[in-house]
Design a protein around this motif. Structure first.
Motif, PDB file in Angstrom:
ATOM      1  N   GLN A 272      25.191  20.955   6.091  1.00 62.53           N
ATOM      2  CA  GLN A 272      25.878  22.180   6.345  1.00 62.53           C
ATOM      3  C   GLN A 272      27.061  21.639   6.799  1.00 62.53           C
ATOM      4  O   GLN A 272      28.381  22.182   6.564  1.00 62.53           O
TER       5      GLN A 272
ATOM      6  N   ILE B 205      29.755  21.083   4.116  1.00 65.77           N
ATOM      7  CA  ILE B 205      30.196  22.456   3.672  1.00 65.77           C
ATOM      8  C   ILE B 205      31.366  23.068   4.593  1.00 65.77           C
ATOM      9  O   ILE B 205      32.262  23.603   4.045  1.00 65.77           O
ATOM     10  N   ASP B 206      30.976  22.841   5.961  1.00 63.51           N
ATOM     11  CA  ASP B 206      32.057  23.535   6.770  1.00 63.51           C
ATOM     12  C   ASP B 206      33.288  22.735   6.939  1.00 63.51           C
ATOM     13  O   ASP B 206      34.295  23.212   6.940  1.00 63.51           O
TER      14      ASP B 206
ATOM     15  N   ASP C  80      18.502  18.470  -1.246  1.00 68.68           N
ATOM     16  CA  ASP C  80      19.772  18.842  -0.225  1.00 68.68           C
ATOM     17  C   ASP C  80      20.906  19.055  -0.887  1.00 68.68           C
ATOM     18  O   ASP C  80      21.808  19.804  -0.842  1.00 68.68           O
TER      19      ASP C  80
ATOM     20  N   THR D  56      20.212  22.750  -2.366  1.00 67.74           N
ATOM     21  CA  THR D  56      20.649  23.355  -1.136  1.00 67.74           C
ATOM     22  C   THR D  56      22.318  23.286  -0.631  1.00 67.74           C
ATOM     23  O   THR D  56      22.851  24.343  -0.543  1.00 67.74           O
TER      24      THR D  56
ATOM     25  N   THR E  46      24.008  25.166  -3.659  1.00 72.73           N
ATOM     26  CA  THR E  46      23.884  26.807  -3.358  1.00 72.73           C
ATOM     27  C   THR E  46      24.803  27.469  -2.166  1.00 72.73           C
ATOM     28  O   THR E  46      25.543  28.374  -2.293  1.00 72.73           O
ATOM     29  N   CYS E  47      24.945  26.583  -1.081  1.00 77.17           N
ATOM     30  CA  CYS E  47      25.633  26.823   0.165  1.00 77.17           C
ATOM     31  C   CYS E  47      27.146  26.856  -0.146  1.00 77.17           C
ATOM     32  O   CYS E  47      28.068  27.778   0.368  1.00 77.17           O
TER      33      CYS E  47
ATOM     34  N   HIS F 151      27.741  29.975  -2.444  1.00 77.72           N
ATOM     35  CA  HIS F 151      27.905  31.134  -1.584  1.00 77.72           C
ATOM     36  C   HIS F 151      29.126  31.225  -0.695  1.00 77.72           C
ATOM     37  O   HIS F 151      29.729  32.294  -0.636  1.00 77.72           O
ATOM     38  N   ARG F 152      29.395  30.123   0.048  1.00 78.12           N
ATOM     39  CA  ARG F 152      30.525  30.143   0.929  1.00 78.12           C
ATOM     40  C   ARG F 152      31.926  30.384   0.253  1.00 78.12           C
ATOM     41  O   ARG F 152      32.593  31.221   0.535  1.00 78.12           O
TER      42      ARG F 152
END
Length: 247
Positions: free
Chosen positions: A58, A61-62, A101, A105, A108-109, A112-113
């Motif tokens: 995460q 992604i951030d 991951d 995962t 997907t993240c 979506h983001r």
């Protein structure tokens, strides 16, 4: 553009650079800096920013989202992915989790983001690198093929759900391609790992052209849709079983 340090992702970036796009390319490999330097020499390239981050987490992604900084996204190519060979029960669980991951995962993240950011403009294009492997039970590639089945399905769903918008979603379902994939997946001693493969530049061009046209998929495997799963698994064994390469 994720997974842009080598292979298909890098070739996507080359095409987009030549088309005059400002690029933000991301990968968890230090080679991303070298890739960015090469891309800056492409005719038409202006802005090329390299982001060394792990999209399986995460935090990665951030960081990517923060680096975009609210700028409009015209094109998102979700290409980051990992493979893993050998029998499922012999595979290291940490590497299995890394495949899931990254491929499932993390992607997907990311979708979506950034997809929510893109939907506010209602005029963007998304290209997801799935695989024809997603249509085949992957003997000796179990987790990878399962992850690509997920991505193929997610791509088709997004394409349908966004059908009444100006956002297009394209799924690139490539076959075996000449990239670092087979080396990193420890599959160089397999039949599929040792045989001639598709040129990543050609594969990327097919995907890019389909994306520009707003096509939902490209290079779909028709045989996988009509062949029984048990037979496909047996056929895949001949390609991906360790030691199946001819010398």
């Amino acid at each position: 553009m994720t997974g842009a340090s080598t292979g298909i992702g890098y070739q996507f970036a080359r095409i987009c650079a030549r088309e005059g796009y400002d690029l933000r390319i991301a990968a968890d490999e230090v080679e991303i800096e070298k890739a960015a330097a090469n891309l800056r020499r492409e005719p038409g390239a202006e802005v090329v920013e390299a982001l060394h981050l792990d999209l399986a987490k995460q935090e990665g992604i951030d960081k990517l989202h923060a680096a975009i900084g609210g700028r409009p996204i015209d094109v998102l190519t979700a290409n980051a992915g990992r493979g893993l060979g050998h029998p499922f029960l012999d595979q290291d669980l940490a590497r299995i989790r890394d495949v899931i991951d990254t491929n499932v995962t993390g992607t997907t993240c990311l979708l979506h983001r950034l997809g929510n950011d893109m939907s506010r403009r209602n005029q963007e294009r998304i290209l997801i690198t799935g695989s024809i492997a997603g249509f085949t039970p992957g003997s000796f590639q179990a987790v990878y093929n399962a992850s690509k089945a997920y991505l193929n399905s997610l791509s088709f769903v997004l394409c349908e759900e966004l059908r009444d918008t100006e956002i297009s979603v394209t799924c690139l379902m490539q076959g075996a391609t000449e990239t670092e994939f087979f080396k990193l997946a420890d599959m160089l001693d397999t039949k599929v790992g040792s045989e001639d493969k598709d040129d990543p530049a050609m594969v990327a061009r097919q995907g890019f052209d389909a994306m520009v046209k707003g096509e939902g998929d490209v290079v779909q495997s028709a045989v996988a849709n009509v062949t029984p799963a048990e037979m496909l698994a047996k056929q895949h064994r001949k390609m991906a079983e360790p030691g199946s390469a001819k010398h």
